[in-house]
Enzyme design. Structure first.
Site, short mmCIF file in Angstrom:
data_model
loop_
_atom_site.label_atom_id
_atom_site.label_comp_id
_atom_site.label_asym_id
_atom_site.label_seq_id
_atom_site.Cartn_x
_atom_site.Cartn_y
_atom_site.Cartn_z
N ASP A 538 0.81 -1.22 0.00
CA ASP A 538 0.00 0.00 0.00
C ASP A 538 0.85 1.27 0.00
OD1 ASP A 538 0.77 -0.89 2.62
OD2 ASP A 538 -0.45 0.71 3.46
N GLU A 539 0.23 2.34 -0.43
CA GLU A 539 0.74 3.71 -0.30
C GLU A 539 2.18 3.90 -0.78
OE1 GLU A 539 -1.98 5.51 3.30
OE2 GLU A 539 -0.10 4.54 3.87
#
Length: 857
Positions: A538-539
């Site tokens: 993620d991210e």
């Protein structure tokens, strides 16, 4: 070299070294004694000015209550502060504020600095990247440092009571996130009004109920008296479950003999059997009669959950015998994934807290523990052959070179003794795996990559430099995760510029394979097996790898499917898929780690694994990404609902500055809100925007058609999340998850009759009232007996017609009142006459007490 000296009132500095010679360049520096004295007595304090302007405005004030005057001029000393919000660079009265990395910020004196005399103070106004409406938006352990000296923490910030150095949030401008923030701040009076409904409909008797609620249960009017005369008979395959039951009953004061079922027993029996033809996997049938309790599981896990249902009927208090209701139950879980995610990478809380979490998960029939083992701020598992991961990545301190530790973050301060440091040894982890396996809980290890990987990147860089210095270039490059020539520029959500693993290096995949290999060995030593590897994903910072020569070389090879930077994330996932598939593992990741953007998933067919799972977390309705869960399920991924609006336990329990936690997804997430989550229709949970505006038409809010769930079989279950940026201690961790995890377990196991596209509000309120009473009368007292910490909601209270009235959101919870500003406390038993002055009220259960509420006539 140590420098001693005295600051002249004229602002000039006379420094005396042991040799008697003072270089001019050191004229504005401090000695160790001065540094220590200043940090001990000076005060660094923070205050929010307003969140309602173009950018949140705040102020820090440095007050010199010490005997050491800060010298004028551009010295080498620096003040460092932790701030979860990135602060804008500024210069005030010769002090320059700048962002360093992550949450760390630096204040440095320039040539224009006029010094800070004893008794003087200086205010530094600044602006932040996002709102500041909570004490926990600020971090403890600011410190002052100077090259060659030991850094020292400002004593007034060396505390977990953040109000000691953060000014009160008293005004609308301080409490609201923006001018259109529609969430009212919870007060004693508003709580009192909110609590009236649940107190009005709650029954007075908690009764003998099983949590989580069984699918089918029929109570009879008679009871069975369970005492030490009973025996346990078990099928041979259930030896472990029988021992668990005997151990638990022993803790209740009952010592029961347990024998395999080939031994014929007479008298009162608890019989444990498995019959896959009469119960579903993880399901069970339970009957309680006067002289026999029969538990028949569809498998071993089902028998274990039948045991938990019997234990759930016991009261919190121990006795010599217990009256159990005679009943029959047929039960099975709603979902086969009933998970809890625990981030001990941001802040490490220790093995004992983890074991206690596992025990409580087992009590409430949760079966998946997702351990977030690595992050930007820490690597928390010892990996044989890679000692740097924990020697460096497992601790934070003030070392700008990061050759001995990670750069301090999240309120740890400058020393390795600060909060957040530590890791599981291999022996610890094997013990955790054994403990979880005995309770039918699968432990899913997450090694977060390619973003959120700063701890691993820096640890392997330190390994690289050490081996390169020793002349072993091949070994130095074997597990290197960064390209030394990479000039890519990016800034992540958590304000890092260097936390992405380089996905174009072959050494990256050698590292991944090494870590997974060692994980598999630990699972095997624990007598179990690694089933699922979670890659995180993620991210990832936008701009990662854009200026990496290694990636440019990869593109130049002309390898199919990797023509440019946009192909690198799916390329990375496909490489991990190949590694994990070869090792017989399922692969899991966070939703955005499996998508190009808000609407386009990676092609599922390019990943070799039979099972690829996605945690769907980002459901901010107005951001237009809440349909990712269904898009992924429809594309062939198996989805675990993990929505931030309902199942993020790092968010506050209520909208109040004194509540701990982030609030990016929702202003608050109470135990009742978790209880009310409806997994079968994600869109039906869209009640309010982030700013509290009612959502009347979700499609109109998003501005496009929302896909339906075409493949409901790909919805695996639900999972609660605890991220630990603001959670520095084990006690804080437990307060954030308990009792919300009990609501999570209820929804993961049992589908309520009131769930639907439009929930039946009255039925839900009654169900919640009954559940809340169970929490206050039975479940929380049981938890207290284990020594765990937990959250108690502050009471609601008003003074009307000269009388104090008070209540709780958990009916039946004991309240206490103080008429002498907390010097003494007495039970609140009903309306209390109050003549003048403020009254303090709090909730109490055992040694645990809520926040104190002040009420005035």
């Amino acid at each position: 070299m140590s420098v001693s000296g005295q600051v002249w009132r004229s602002g000039l500095v006379a420094l005396v070294m042991a040799a008697g010679f003072v270089p001019l360049a050191q004229a504005a520096n401090l000695s160790q004694q001065q540094l220590t004295g200043f940090a001990s007595d000076a005060k660094l304090e923070f205050a929010v000015v307003s969140n309602l302007g173009a950018k949140p405005e705040a102020r820090m004030t440095l007050t010199n209550d010490s005997s050491v005057a800060l010298p004028a001029g551009a010295g080498d000393w620096r003040v460092y502060i932790h701030s979860v919000r990135k602060l804008d660079s500024t210069e005030v009265e010769g002090l320059s504020l700048r962002h360093v990395q992550g949450d760390l910020h630096e204040i440095a004196p320039t040539a224009a600095f006029k010094g800070l005399a004893t008794g003087a103070s200086i205010a530094i106004p600044y602006t932040a990247s996002a709102h500041l409406v909570s004490y926990s938006d600020f971090m403890p352990r600011a410190f002052i440092a100077q090259p060659g000296l030991k850094a020292e923490v400002f004593a007034n910030t060396d505390t977990e009571n953040l109000s000691e150095f953060v000014a009160p949030f008293a005004t609308r401008e301080q409490q609201l996130r923006s001018a259109n923030d529609q969430y009212a701040i919870a007060t004693a009076a508003s709580r009192y009004q909110d609590n009236l409904a649940v107190n009005r409909i709650a029954t007075l008797d908690a009764g003998a109920k099983i949590i989580p609620t069984p699918a089918q249960i029929k109570y009879r009017s008679s009871t069975a008296i369970l005492d030490g005369s009973w025996q346990i008979s078990f099928a041979g395959r259930l030896a472990g479950e029988a021992k668990y039951l005997a151990d638990q009953l022993k803790a209740y004061g009952l010592t029961l003999n347990a024998s395999a079922d080939h031994i014929k027993l007479s008298g009162k029996l608890i019989e444990l059997r498995v019959d896959a033809t009469t119960a579903k996997p993880e399901g069970y049938n339970l009957t309680i009669a006067a002289d026999k309790i029969t538990i028949v599981g569809g498998d071993n896990a089902g028998a274990f959950y039948g045991i938990q249902s019997v234990l759930s009927l016991l009261p919190a208090q121990t006795a010599s015998s217990y009256a159990l209701p005679q009943l029959s139950a047929s039960d099975a879980p709603r979902f086969n994934w009933r998970g809890m995610h625990y981030d001990m990478a941001r802040n490490f809380h220790g093995k004992e807290v983890t074991l206690r979490l596992i025990e409580q998960m087992a009590r409430y029939k949760l079966n998946k523990l997702h351990l977030h083992l690595t992050e930007d701020e820490g690597w928390r598992l010892q990996i044989p052959g890679l000692p740097e991961l924990t020697d460096i990545g497992g601790k934070r301190c003030f070392d700008l070179t990061e050759q001995s530790c990670l750069l301090t973050q999240l309120g740890t301060g400058p020393h390795t003794s600060g909060s957040g440091n530590g890791y599981y040894t291999t022996e610890d982890f094997i013990e955790i795996l054994k403990f979880a396996s005995a309770r039918h809980i699968e432990v899913i290890p997450e090694i977060d990559m390619p973003g959120h990987a700063r701890a691993a990147v820096k640890a392997m860089e330190a390994r690289y430099h050490k081996l390169l210095k020793a002349g072993d270039k091949t070994a130095a490059e074997q597990y290197l995760l960064s390209d030394p020539l990479d000039k890519s520029q990016y800034m992540t959500v958590q304000n890092y510029t260097d936390n992405s693993i380089n996905v174009c290096l072959s050494s990256t995949y050698a590292f991944v394979d090494k870590v997974i290999y060692e994980l598999q060995q630990m699972y095997r030593k624990a007598g179990t097996k690694l089933v699922t590897f979670h890659m995180g994903g993620d991210e990832v910072g936008a701009g990662s790898w854009a200026a990496s020569p290694a990636c440019a070389a990869l593109f130049a090879k002309g390898e199919q499917g990797v023509a440019g930077v946009a192909d690198l994330k799916p390329y990375f996932v496909s490489k991990l898929a190949a590694i994990t598939n070869t090792r017989g593992l399922a692969l899991a990741g966070w939703e955005d780690g499996l998508m190009y953007d808000a609407t386009n998933t990676f092609n599922r067919s390019q990943f070799a694994n039979k099972t690829v799972m996605a945690n769907a977390w980002d459901n901010i309705w107005e951001w237009g990404v809440a349909d990712r869960a269904y898009r992924l399920a429809n594309a062939g991924y198996e989805v675990i609902l993990s929505p931030g609006t309902h199942l993020y336990f790092d968010h506050p329990y209520e909208a109040n500055p004194e509540e701990r936690g982030y609030y990016w997804a929702t202003r608050y997430s109470s135990t009742e809100k978790v209880f009310g989550f409806m997994p079968d229709n994600l869109y039906a949970n869209a009640d309010k925007t982030r700013m509290g505006e009612p959502i009347e038409n979700l499609e109109a809010l998003v501005g496009r058609a929302l896909p339906g769930l075409e493949k409901p079989e790909n919805l695996r279950g639900i999972q609660g999340q605890l991220w630990s940026e603001t959670v520095r201690t084990g006690a804080q961790f437990e307060q954030m998850i308990y009792p919300r995890v009990m609501s999570l377990a209820e929804r993961a196991w049992h589908k309520a009759s009131w769930e639907g596209d439009k929930p039946e509000v009255r039925a839900r309120q009654q169900d919640w009232a009954d559940f809340a009473l169970q929490l206050s009368r039975k479940e929380l007292p049981k938890l207290a007996a284990t020594g765990a910490d937990f959250y108690l909601p502050p009471p609601g209270a008003v003074i009307e017609n000269g009388q104090l009235l008070a209540n709780s959101s958990l009916p039946g919870l004991a309240l206490e009142v103080s008429l002498d500003q907390g010097k003494s406390w007495a039970p609140f038993t009903g309306a209390l006459a109050v003549t003048n002055g403020s009254v303090l009220v709090r909730s109490r259960l055992g040694d645990n007490a809520s926040r104190v509420v002040s009420v005035s006539p």
